[in-house]
Motif scaffolding. Structure first.
Motif, PDB file in Angstrom:
ATOM      1  N   ARG A  98     122.516 -13.364 170.445  1.00 11.97           N
ATOM      2  CA  ARG A  98     122.416 -12.731 171.755  1.00 11.97           C
ATOM      3  C   ARG A  98     121.043 -12.131 171.976  1.00 11.97           C
ATOM      4  NH1 ARG A  98     128.026  -9.661 173.174  1.00 11.97           N
ATOM      5  NH2 ARG A  98     129.169 -11.286 172.091  1.00 11.97           N
TER       6      ARG A  98
ATOM      7  N   LYS B 285     118.389 -13.203 174.857  1.00 11.76           N
ATOM      8  CA  LYS B 285     117.932 -12.228 175.846  1.00 11.76           C
ATOM      9  C   LYS B 285     116.404 -12.146 175.868  1.00 11.76           C
ATOM     10  CE  LYS B 285     118.406  -7.472 177.349  1.00 11.76           C
ATOM     11  NZ  LYS B 285     119.021  -6.173 177.156  1.00 11.76           N
TER      12      LYS B 285
ATOM     13  N   GLU C 297     122.268 -11.071 180.439  1.00 10.62           N
ATOM     14  CA  GLU C 297     121.722  -9.711 180.491  1.00 10.62           C
ATOM     15  C   GLU C 297     120.297  -9.711 181.016  1.00 10.62           C
ATOM     16  OE1 GLU C 297     122.272  -7.624 176.794  1.00 10.62           O
ATOM     17  OE2 GLU C 297     124.330  -8.373 176.692  1.00 10.62           O
TER      18      GLU C 297
ATOM     19  N   ILE D 233     131.517 -10.261 165.573  1.00  7.97           N
ATOM     20  CA  ILE D 233     130.568  -9.649 166.500  1.00  7.97           C
ATOM     21  C   ILE D 233     131.407  -8.789 167.438  1.00  7.97           C
ATOM     22  CG2 ILE D 233     128.953 -10.058 168.374  1.00  7.97           C
ATOM     23  CD1 ILE D 233     128.156 -12.639 167.052  1.00  7.97           C
TER      24      ILE D 233
ATOM     25  N   THR E  31     131.937  -6.867 170.635  1.00  8.75           N
ATOM     26  CA  THR E  31     131.345  -6.678 171.959  1.00  8.75           C
ATOM     27  C   THR E  31     131.781  -5.330 172.516  1.00  8.75           C
ATOM     28  OG1 THR E  31     131.356  -9.031 172.346  1.00  8.75           O
ATOM     29  CG2 THR E  31     131.165  -7.642 174.274  1.00  8.75           C
TER      30      THR E  31
ATOM     31  N   ASP F 114     121.372  -2.612 173.382  1.00  8.27           N
ATOM     32  CA  ASP F 114     120.615  -3.602 174.148  1.00  8.27           C
ATOM     33  C   ASP F 114     121.363  -4.925 174.233  1.00  8.27           C
ATOM     34  OD1 ASP F 114     118.494  -4.651 175.549  1.00  8.27           O
ATOM     35  OD2 ASP F 114     117.478  -5.351 173.743  1.00  8.27           O
ATOM     36  N   GLN F 115     122.002  -5.339 173.131  1.00  4.07           N
ATOM     37  CA  GLN F 115     122.719  -6.626 173.165  1.00  4.07           C
ATOM     38  C   GLN F 115     124.205  -6.405 173.420  1.00  4.07           C
ATOM     39  OE1 GLN F 115     121.501  -8.212 169.429  1.00  4.07           O
ATOM     40  NE2 GLN F 115     123.077  -7.191 168.257  1.00  4.07           N
ATOM     41  N   THR F 116     124.608  -5.187 173.748  1.00  7.50           N
ATOM     42  CA  THR F 116     126.000  -4.786 174.000  1.00  7.50           C
ATOM     43  C   THR F 116     126.974  -5.388 172.982  1.00  7.50           C
ATOM     44  OG1 THR F 116     126.418  -6.577 175.560  1.00  7.50           O
ATOM     45  CG2 THR F 116     125.654  -4.503 176.488  1.00  7.50           C
ATOM     46  N   ALA F 117     126.525  -5.446 171.735  1.00  7.22           N
ATOM     47  CA  ALA F 117     127.402  -5.958 170.695  1.00  7.22           C
ATOM     48  C   ALA F 117     126.858  -5.570 169.331  1.00  7.22           C
ATOM     49  CB  ALA F 117     127.505  -7.482 170.781  1.00  7.22           C
TER      50      ALA F 117
ATOM     51  N   ASP G 261     126.333  -6.788 165.752  1.00 10.93           N
ATOM     52  CA  ASP G 261     126.271  -8.055 165.039  1.00 10.93           C
ATOM     53  C   ASP G 261     125.765  -7.748 163.630  1.00 10.93           C
ATOM     54  OD1 ASP G 261     125.661 -10.511 164.031  1.00 10.93           O
ATOM     55  OD2 ASP G 261     124.702 -11.266 165.844  1.00 10.93           O
TER      56      ASP G 261
ATOM     57  N   ASN H 297     122.952  -9.970 162.180  1.00  8.32           N
ATOM     58  CA  ASN H 297     121.623 -10.130 162.770  1.00  8.32           C
ATOM     59  C   ASN H 297     120.957  -8.846 163.234  1.00  8.32           C
ATOM     60  OD1 ASN H 297     121.391 -13.027 162.599  1.00  8.32           O
ATOM     61  ND2 ASN H 297     123.078 -13.077 164.049  1.00  8.32           N
TER      62      ASN H 297
END
Lengths: 339, 355
Positions: free
Chosen positions: A221, A225, A254, B157, B159, B245-248, B250, B253
């Motif tokens: 993700r 982004k 996003e 992951i 969310t 920022d990535q709303t998840a 993980d 990563n």
């Protein structure tokens, strides 16, 4: 049924002999014997119940992979087959270690999803020398010697790229020019290479389609982004984003929203995978089309493993059963999706 | 004025700044609107803003890393700590009945930061009290930490759907991204504290000679513990920003390889891995170079297969330009050119080589 009873009894004996290596051995042997005697279990339990399968998973890098892991574990447990499972955390050396340990433990079948395409000949030869058949799932290996594995069960990534390309061609049938940004998967990974190839095969026939930028978002993700953010600045007039997986597409959403545009309307998005979050975004109208790359191959894997174990020949290449989703289909399918 | 200029050209951050300007020029040539900043929906929007926002987590970690490196240490565990803090905050918010309540978010963030701090105390204890080499001591958490994060997220992951928490990564304070404001405040406060008090000098002296500083009365062990804890706290904060920022969350990563980016930024900024003198402004320049480099790859359209080589070339260029040996050679070469007769110039050069 007599035959199955005999096999089960033989299996029980074999397991008792090998019982020192695992405490569960005797329990399972009894289970197998009672099942055969009571004639209650399905035939599969009779001829595969004493089979031990070692599965070396890539890791848990995405929702897709987790669904894949869960489905494989469920399928083997439903079939009453012992599954030894390991997680390589996306490292080839871990996966090779896991496979070697399965060879030493003397499992009946080894199955794995190769992290990368190359570098498997040595360990696969060891498995072959030990007489243990290997089934590849989801990803293939790049080897000149295809006798190193029995079968490869997985998606056809080129076909997935084709399906994405066909949707784009239909969707933009009346357009004069279409500017496309491609978010590639991890550089060098088979799905990234094949999904790009399959896509360009279809859209390349018409010069109105132009891939204005193609960068890797590493299937994540954050990657999707960051790349989209930068590329939207230098290509503000882009029409479509083709992402090699849902997660990068979600990242792109996003970035598009942050640029004050509406994903799915101002810029259309096509992705591959159909994991839950992606399907949700598709149902919400933020993604326009998803090509499924189903992780639910557990039952097919059990079937193939059982056949190989029983000495039957199986096809070298078996494609997973898969479909595609539009926004309306996603709304309909979402409530009963397993992942 | 010319003295100031000479001061600057002689400073350690001169070449990194040159490279940074060079990258920006390349970007402007490839995409003339690169430096445009517009106001969109009440906040600033443009490529430079993206660079600042995406670089914010690296800068936060870089600030902590600069201090750690100044003590002749290193902290490899920051990426894993970032992953843990992201995992913890996500797990807490997902299990909470009221994820949209700001108070819930404050509590979750507080717990994640405290946990980060505790992990830093663990690192610091290994280094300062058990005398384990920093690279080994922090390697433990680097590898184990990601496993802990995986346990918390159960390999998924996660969310997030929590509006107040999303503010960290995508919110704005008077037009500036929240992440940038946080990183700037941390940088400025840290600079004030280390430069306006004796703390900075203590850190440098511990880095140059721990034993001598101890005999001079500096409590080096407490200082080390504090610095590792501070570095981990900032790593946890960076983890929250990345996760938001990535709303998840993980676990695989989040913050992956960020320790290497942070170390690179510190080194580009002119802080020596041998400890001692450090430059927080240098680290800021280093982070900007790295982040601009990433954006340049996208803007110029360098093919993904060549990306790594391109980045390597730029990093090698910076390192070579900064190296004292190359600088000396370069200075000699300039001297040679100024002198009318070349024979005289060669002589002192030979002496230097033999010495």
């Amino acid at each position: 049924m007599k035959k199955y009873a005999a096999i089960a009894a033989f299996g029980a004996a074999a397991l008792t002999l090998a019982g020192c290596s695992s405490d569960g051995g005797t329990d399972e042997a009894t289970e197998g014997a009672t099942a055969a005697a009571g004639e209650t279990e399905a035939a599969a339990a009779g001829d595969a119940g004493d089979m031990v399968v070692g599965f070396a998973q890539v890791g848990a890098e995405s929702g897709w992979r987790t669904a894949n892991t869960n489905d494989i574990q469920r399928a083997f447990s439903d079939a009453g087959i012992e599954l030894k499972f390991s997680d390589a955390q996306q490292k080839q050396e871990n996966q090779i270690k896991a496979i070697r340990s399965y060879i030493q433990q003397g499992v009946d079948i080894i199955s794995f999803s190769p992290v990368v395409e190359t570098g498997w000949d040595a360990v696969l030869n060891e498995a072959k020398a030990a007489g243990i058949p290997v089934i590849l799932t989801d990803r293939s290996v790049d080897s000149t010697d295809d006798s190193l594995y029995e079968s490869f069960l997985g998606s056809d990534f080129v076909l997935e790229g084709n399906k994405a390309g066909e949707w784009v061609v239909n969707e933009y049938a009346d357009a004069d020019s279409v500017k496309i940004i491609q978010l590639e998967g991890t550089t060098g990974a088979a799905p990234a290479i094949d999904r790009a190839e399959g896509f360009i095969d279809i859209i390349g026939a018409d010069p109105k389609f132009e891939i204005v930028a193609s960068q890797t978002g590493d299937f994540t993700r954050a990657g999707g982004k960051e790349v989209t953010e930068a590329l939207l600045k230098s290509n503000p007039d882009v029409d479509l984003i083709y992402a090699h997986n849902d997660d990068m597409g979600l990242g792109a959403i996003e970035a598009i929203e942050a640029a004050g545009l509406e994903p799915g309307v101002d810029i259309k998005i096509v992705t591959v995978d159909a994991v839950h979050d992606g399907m949700q975004a598709l149902a919400d109208g933020k993604i326009n089309f998803i090509v499924e790359c189903s992780p639910l191959l557990g039952d097919q894997l059990v079937e193939i493993a059982t056949a190989v174990y029983n000495g039957e020949t199986v096809d070298k290449r078996i494609v997973t059963e898969e479909t595609t989703f539009t926004q309306d289909e996603a709304i309909a399918a979402l409530p009963e999706r397993a992942y | 004025m010319s003295a100031q200029l000479r001061n600057f050209t002689g400073s350690r951050i001169f070449w990194p700044v040159v490279i940074l300007v060079g990258l920006v020029i390349v970007d402007v040539i490839a995409f003339p609107g690169f430096l445009d900043i517009t106001v969109k929906e009440g906040h600033l929007f443009g490529a430079p803003i993206d660079i600042l926002r995406n670089g914010a987590p690296t800068l936060l970690i870089g600030v902590g890393m600069t201090l750690v490196i100044a003590t002749r240490g290193i902290d490899l565990s920051v990426g894993s700590i970032a992953a843990i803090s992201g995992a913890v905050v996500s797990a807490l918010l997902l299990n909470s009945p009221t994820p949209d309540n700001p108070w819930t978010v404050v509590q979750a963030v507080g717990i994640a930061l405290i946990l980060g701090f505790i992990l830093g105390v663990w690192n610091g204890t290994l280094v300062a009290y058990l005398k384990i080499q920093p690279i080994i001591a922090t390697l433990i958490l680097m590898t184990a930490g990601r496993g802990v994060a995986m346990l918390i997220t159960e390999g998924q992951i996660l969310t997030l759907h929590s509006k107040p928490f999303e503010w960290f990564g995508s919110g704005f304070i008077v037009g500036f991204p929240v992440a940038v404001v946080i990183a700037a405040v941390v940088l400025i406060l840290t600079m004030l504290v280390v430069r306006r008090s004796a703390l900075g000098m203590f850190i440098e002296s511990v880095g140059i000679n721990p034993e001598a500083s101890r005999q001079a009365g500096i409590r080096s062990r407490g200082l080390l513990l504090g610095i590792y804890a501070f570095c981990a706290l900032l790593a946890a904060l960076a983890g929250l920003i990345i996760t938001s920022d990535q709303t998840a969350a993980d676990a695989n990563n989040t913050g992956l390889f960020i320790e290497l980016d942070a170390i690179l930024a510190v080194v580009i900024g002119g802080t020596s891995l041998m400890g001692g003198r450090f430059s927080l402004i240098g680290t800021l320049v280093g982070v900007l170079v790295i982040q601009t480099l990433v954006t340049t790859v996208y803007i110029v359209g360098i093919p993904p297969v060549a990306t790594m080589v391109f980045k390597a070339v730029v990093v090698i260029a910076v390192s070579l330009l900064q190296s004292p040996t190359t600088n000396e050679k370069f200075a000699n070469w300039r001297k040679d050119r100024r002198r009318p007769t070349p024979t005289k110039a060669i002589e002192p050069k030979r002496e230097k080589v033999s010495a």
